[in-house]
Design an enzyme around this catalytic site. Structure first.
Site, PDB file in Angstrom:
ATOM      1  N   TYR A 196      68.668  46.523   6.376  1.00 50.18           N
ATOM      2  CA  TYR A 196      68.050  47.381   5.362  1.00 50.18           C
ATOM      3  C   TYR A 196      67.075  46.519   4.558  1.00 50.18           C
ATOM      4  O   TYR A 196      67.440  45.417   4.135  1.00 50.18           O
ATOM      5  CB  TYR A 196      69.097  47.927   4.403  1.00 50.18           C
ATOM      6  N   PRO A 245      70.461  59.763   4.608  1.00 48.82           N
ATOM      7  CA  PRO A 245      70.899  58.960   5.760  1.00 48.82           C
ATOM      8  C   PRO A 245      71.262  57.511   5.418  1.00 48.82           C
ATOM      9  O   PRO A 245      71.913  56.861   6.241  1.00 48.82           O
ATOM     10  CB  PRO A 245      69.698  59.013   6.709  1.00 48.82           C
ATOM     11  N   LYS A 275      76.417  58.127   6.847  1.00 51.03           N
ATOM     12  CA  LYS A 275      77.744  58.707   6.627  1.00 51.03           C
ATOM     13  C   LYS A 275      77.901  60.132   7.165  1.00 51.03           C
ATOM     14  O   LYS A 275      79.025  60.632   7.294  1.00 51.03           O
ATOM     15  CB  LYS A 275      78.065  58.713   5.125  1.00 51.03           C
ATOM     16  N   HIS A 288      79.841  46.194  15.881  1.00 49.11           N
ATOM     17  CA  HIS A 288      79.283  45.205  14.948  1.00 49.11           C
ATOM     18  C   HIS A 288      80.097  45.180  13.658  1.00 49.11           C
ATOM     19  O   HIS A 288      80.912  46.062  13.419  1.00 49.11           O
ATOM     20  CB  HIS A 288      77.794  45.435  14.705  1.00 49.11           C
ATOM     21  N   TYR A 341      81.116  50.979   2.234  1.00 52.63           N
ATOM     22  CA  TYR A 341      80.277  51.167   3.425  1.00 52.63           C
ATOM     23  C   TYR A 341      81.161  51.425   4.653  1.00 52.63           C
ATOM     24  O   TYR A 341      80.798  52.190   5.544  1.00 52.63           O
ATOM     25  CB  TYR A 341      79.410  49.917   3.611  1.00 52.63           C
TER      26      TYR A 341
HETATM   27  C1  PHB Z   1      70.689  54.904  12.480  1.00 49.86           C
HETATM   28  O1  PHB Z   1      70.973  54.081  13.355  1.00 49.86           O
HETATM   29  O2  PHB Z   1      70.093  55.963  12.755  1.00 49.86           O
HETATM   30  C2  PHB Z   1      71.055  54.599  11.075  1.00 49.86           C
HETATM   31  C3  PHB Z   1      71.713  53.408  10.777  1.00 49.86           C
HETATM   32  C4  PHB Z   1      72.066  53.110   9.478  1.00 49.86           C
HETATM   33  C5  PHB Z   1      71.752  54.014   8.480  1.00 49.86           C
HETATM   34  C6  PHB Z   1      71.104  55.208   8.776  1.00 49.86           C
HETATM   35  C7  PHB Z   1      70.764  55.505  10.086  1.00 49.86           C
HETATM   36  O3  PHB Z   1      72.073  53.719   7.205  1.00 49.86           O
END
Ligand code: PHB
Ligand code: APR
Length: 410
Positions: A200, A292, A296, A72, A384
């Protein structure tokens, strides 16, 4: 027993290091305190940066990832229940991501290790690092009731945040930087098709995240208070709360189903410096933890291992310790960049208990700026995506050269 590199911990950092060293003709033994089944049962994040994907592919670990993973191009941010915006990382910096779970990577690493007959000593007890600041370090542990001594040239401390390796650095040398956040993430894994993008959400009820593992496996998270009990969160309550934190259209698109895993994780930033003492080198969670937000953690473990395997290959190849000497500085530049990015995203996207109306307005202004400024989006996209690896420029000899010239001129 004797080996070239003793690796403590069979998580992604330790197992990847052992694989990369093997491919460079360097022998290692991995010492792990838990069972293989336990290590394979851990559910962790699953968004791989381009650099991570490249490292896995170029070390023969890309086959299943390329078959099952979901590439993606960026992520969406929504806020205040409104339609949000997409951070198009591919457009801004030409990099992509791969959704592929850490659990699958861990399986791939064990499979590769089995194929080459690599040594992983699981269920090792009372692991001790001895004489790490000498040329003859060793690791001592108990296994199957017997005391084992492993002599080596180097030790790689890949034993996670709670491991013993970091603690082997004398307190007078070690510096630790820490930030603990006043909330946790409640995560759910479900066998349902995910939303097409990682989304998000910043909402008055708290942060939420929609992510993915595969076309039939979704991962969702909710910001929850630190004293939350998992038993209070039925699947029904989770889905209901999640949908409230997304704008109507996205909430309607979320496919719910029974959870197959549910857990709560606290959020913390932590960095230990330096990442080396004598002949012991830290890599992965043993040296740093990121919240999380931004996913990263695993990517940093991979970048540490990239730098460390390159430095060890240079040492065994031409005897030069220069890259080993530069390992801590080089790894920490990338670590602090990711620590800063995940701290920024955590601040941007969560509702902090006790925050003032001023804080709230400033957060909204930041989100508005991101939504409307292509420059702000490009900057976030670059961070990012993660930094490129530094070239193996031998700056130490460059500095030596400069000093030599200056001395000659005097
Ligand atoms: C996840 O897929 O577990 C995940 C994805 C994005 C993040 C944190 C965790 O920022
Ligand atoms: N002796 C031997 N092994 C140990 C010891 C010890 N004293 N202490 C811990 N370990 C083992 C743990 O059981 C674990 O299997 O070290 C391993 C460390 O693995 P991880 O915690 O997965 O850390 P790392 O390999 O650095 O991977 C980092 O994992 O935690 C996530 O977000 C993090 O995605 C990132 C990645």
């Amino acid at each position: 027993m004797k080996t070239q590199v003793a690796i403590i911990g069979a998580g992604p950092a330790g197992m990847l290091l052992s694989e990369m060293l093997h491919q460079r003709g360097i022998e290692s033994v991995v010492i792990e305190q838990r069972s293989r089944e336990h290590v394979l049962s851990r559910i962790r994040a699953g968004v791989l940066e381009q650099t991570t994907v490249d490292v896995l592919r170029s070390n023969g670990l890309g086959e299943r990832m390329d078959r099952e993973g979901h590439p993606h191009d960026g992520m969406k941010i929504v806020w205040s229940g409104k339609e949000g915006f997409f951070i198009d990382v591919r457009r801004h910096v030409g990099k992509r991501f791969m959704a592929y779970g850490q659990t699958s990577i861990q399986e791939d690493l064990f499979a590769a290790c089995d194929r080459r007959g690599g040594v992983v000593l699981t269920e090792a007890e009372d692991v001790r690092l001895v004489d790490i600041d000498t040329k003859r370090p060793r690791v001592m542990f108990r296994r199957r009731g017997e005391e084992v001594r492993l002599d080596c040239d180097f030790i790689a401390g890949c034993d996670g945040f709670h491991g013993v390796s970091r603690k082997a650095i004398p307190p007078s040398v070690l510096r630790e930087f820490e930030k603990v956040y006043p909330f946790g993430w409640l995560g759910v894994l479900s066998e349902t098709p995910p939303l097409p993008d990682i989304v998000y959400a910043n909402h008055p009820r708290g942060f939420a995240l929609a992510s993915m593992r595969s076309p039939q496996l979704s991962r969702y998270y909710l910001q929850v208070p630190l004293d939350t009990h998992i038993d209070d969160w039925s699947d029904e309550r989770f889905w209901d709360e999640l949908k409230q934190r997304y704008p109507r259209e996205l909430a309607d698109a979320i496919v719910t189903g029974p959870s197959i895993e549910k857990s709560i994780a606290p959020l913390r930033s932590f960095v230990a410096e330096p990442m080396r003492h004598g002949r012991m080198f830290l890599a992965g969670d043993a040296a740093h933890i990121v919240p999380p937000t931004g996913a990263k953690g695993l990517n940093l473990a991979v970048s540490d291992v990239f730098y460390l395997s390159r430095a060890l290959a240079a040492f065994y190849g031409n005897g030069s310790p220069n890259l080993l000497d530069r390992y801590s500085d080089m790894a920490l530049r990338r670590v602090w960049s990711a620590v800063r990015t995940s701290w920024y995203l955590t601040n941007l996207l969560h509702r902090f208990p006790g925050s003032s109306e001023f804080d709230q307005r400033a957060q909204e202004s930041e989100l508005h700026y991101l939504q409307t400024s292509i420059h702000a989006q490009a900057a976030l996209a670059e961070q990012y995506a993660g930094l490129d690896f530094e070239a193996a420029v031998d700056r130490v000899s460059a500095e030596d050269d400069a000093t030599a010239i200056a001395v000659a001129a005097r």
